[in-house]
Design a protein around this motif. Structure first.
Motif, PDB file in Angstrom:
ATOM      1  N   GLU A   5      58.177  58.982  31.302  1.00  0.00           N
ATOM      2  CA  GLU A   5      58.567  60.387  31.138  1.00  0.00           C
ATOM      3  C   GLU A   5      59.827  60.704  31.945  1.00  0.00           C
ATOM      4  O   GLU A   5      60.670  61.475  31.489  1.00  0.00           O
ATOM      5  N   ILE A   8      62.650  59.367  29.907  1.00  0.00           N
ATOM      6  CA  ILE A   8      62.857  60.213  28.731  1.00  0.00           C
ATOM      7  C   ILE A   8      63.668  61.450  29.111  1.00  0.00           C
ATOM      8  O   ILE A   8      64.627  61.809  28.415  1.00  0.00           O
ATOM      9  N   SER A  12      67.451  61.974  27.700  1.00  0.00           N
ATOM     10  CA  SER A  12      67.640  63.147  26.842  1.00  0.00           C
ATOM     11  C   SER A  12      68.786  64.014  27.343  1.00  0.00           C
ATOM     12  O   SER A  12      69.641  64.451  26.562  1.00  0.00           O
ATOM     13  N   VAL A  89      62.205  58.986  21.899  1.00  0.00           N
ATOM     14  CA  VAL A  89      61.306  59.741  22.781  1.00  0.00           C
ATOM     15  C   VAL A  89      59.859  59.576  22.328  1.00  0.00           C
ATOM     16  O   VAL A  89      58.968  59.250  23.131  1.00  0.00           O
ATOM     17  N   ARG A  93      56.732  57.711  24.318  1.00  0.00           N
ATOM     18  CA  ARG A  93      55.504  58.432  24.688  1.00  0.00           C
ATOM     19  C   ARG A  93      54.278  57.723  24.120  1.00  0.00           C
ATOM     20  O   ARG A  93      53.242  57.614  24.783  1.00  0.00           O
TER      21      ARG A  93
END
Length: 147
Positions: A5, A8, A12, A89, A93
């Motif tokens: 996470e 990510i 991003s 993404v 996950r």
């Protein structure tokens, strides 16, 4: 926040700060653009998701991927940049979710990831190596944008 996470969130923010030209620029004809690097990481996520699932039910199964051929076949260079990021993404996950659900006893299950000769590795190593591989290519994405 889990390690995946964190990555990510960082990717991003970085991705959205770049122009389409910056995402598509290849440092040289033989090097991947940032879009192709992220595409490679999409292929890696898909391959490792499969390894995590298959190793638990078919120990010793042979799962490899041909990075250059797959990046070219998927044509990540022309993929819409926002969709490319979304796909990466979601796959990460999913990988993180699967990896945390593996029963401890299954971490010693073997999978063959050897390309030219058998190379049996534990599912635990597959999961651990995923972050190492991800970080290697994220370094290229941030710094040089080339493979």
């Amino acid at each position: 926040m889990s390690p995946i996470e964190q990555r990510i969130a960082e990717v991003s923010t970085f991705w959205r700060s770049l122009s389409e030209d910056e995402l598509q620029r290849r440092p040289s004809p033989n090097k991947w653009s940032k879009k192709e690097i992220l595409g490679h990481l999409i292929d890696s996520a898909q391959t490792n998701i499969r390894r995590v699932v298959v190793a638990q039910h078919q120990p010793g199964a042979h799962i490899v991927y041909e990075q250059n051929a797959w990046v070219q076949a998927a044509d990540y260079q022309t993929y819409p940049s926002n969709e490319l990021l979304q796909l990466w993404v979601l796959l990460n996950r999913h990988f993180a979710r699967l990896a945390t659900q593996v029963p401890t006893a299954q971490l010693s299950s073997l999978i063959n990831w050897g390309r030219d000769k058998p190379e049996l590795v534990s599912l635990g190593l597959v999961i651990e190596d995923y972050l190492t591989h991800l970080d290697h290519h994220l370094g290229q994405l941030y710094h040089t944008g080339s493979v």
